[in-house]
Write a protein that holds these residues in place. Sequence first.
Motif, short mmCIF file in Angstrom:
data_model
loop_
_atom_site.label_atom_id
_atom_site.label_comp_id
_atom_site.label_asym_id
_atom_site.label_seq_id
_atom_site.Cartn_x
_atom_site.Cartn_y
_atom_site.Cartn_z
N GLN A 1 0.82 -1.21 0.00
CA GLN A 1 0.00 0.00 0.00
C GLN A 1 0.86 1.26 0.00
O GLN A 1 1.92 1.30 0.62
CB GLN A 1 -0.90 -0.01 1.24
N VAL A 2 0.38 2.30 -0.72
CA VAL A 2 1.06 3.59 -0.65
C VAL A 2 0.99 4.10 0.78
O VAL A 2 0.00 3.89 1.49
CB VAL A 2 0.45 4.60 -1.64
N LYS B 1 5.96 2.99 0.07
CA LYS B 1 4.96 1.93 0.16
C LYS B 1 5.35 0.96 1.26
O LYS B 1 6.54 0.81 1.58
CB LYS B 1 4.83 1.17 -1.17
#
Length: 385
Positions: A23-24, A166
């Motif tokens: 995930q960012v 990330k």
Amino acid sequence: MLKPQEAFQILQEIPVPRQKVHQVLIQCLGGILLEDVLADRDFPPFDRVMMDGIAIGNVEIREWKWEGIAFAGEAQKTLVHPNGAWEIMTGSPLPKNAVAVVKVEDLEFFEKEGEKWVSCKNESIEKGNFIHQKGIDILQGHVILKKGTRLKANHIAIAASVGYSKLWIESLGEIHVFSTGDELVSIESTPLDHQIRSSNSIMMQSALQHMGIPSYHLHLPDEPSIIHQAIKFSLEKSDILLLSGGVSAGKKDYIPSILKDLGFEAKFHKIAQKPGKPLWVGSRDDGKVIFAFPGNPISTLVCFSIYFLSWLQDQRTPFPQVKITGLPAPLANLDHWIPIQWTSEHAAEILKHNGSGDLVHWQYADALAWQKANNTSEELIYFPL
């Protein structure tokens, strides 16, 4: 019926369904870290000045010749003369050959023979004063965030500081929220005398949003085929569903039978408590979990706050006991969740309201005190709202 304590124990055995995602960073809040995050350099990466003032190489004297000024963001300077001083700003690298920083409040700048000097009346200056030493926080290559950490805002800042744009995290997917009932209309609508605006779903969605969890809402009429189809479709996209209404003993309370048809096993249905007795919780072999709350706004608020959030947040526990004035007599066979207001740091009083349908006065509730059946004590444990 189960007692609340038994319901909590059952909830501990139901895994919270999560997804592994890369995930960012900005969307990682609330996720569980699946990797160790390493420091990419020493922290701090240089001897960092901690106060505005001067950097000096000689702590035995009290007057130094001014050599220049250094700001944060500039390359490291060098102290040329042993008795010289660099005027220095917080966050800048300590000049080479400097051994201490004297804060600006203790200084006086003056001119002598056409040159700038600085003096200090402080009797004691020690080497290392106001210097955040290179690598003292953590060394390059060491673990700065451990795998398994539930990420908070400060963790996000740390990850950013070591260059992680990330992260691999275990995260909740979108939670689908359903309201049911022919008596409900949208917030924007003007209700007829026999209707009310829907409030349960937006209450739950706002709490989820505050936790960084995306959600989707749909209102369903009291029509079994529509409810069945909507829940079936939603289960293809979401692992956790929240429903409000349709779980009591009325003629149109279809939810328990529909969920059974969809393959869910009821872990419990009905708790010996007031309010929120009809709470239904179940799971399916594929890991999907559904919480079906009573439609009464206060019942949904109580059950969502006490049971769902406790399950979702790894069994958050109640706070220590607080002395409460004005408690009603305990119920004989039901535990009672009582809204309270703080009167001081260590004391509270019951919230005066007009029953479980009075959402208006609950705006003043600070917490829910847990009065167990037949418990006459004035000191109760509580969950903050």
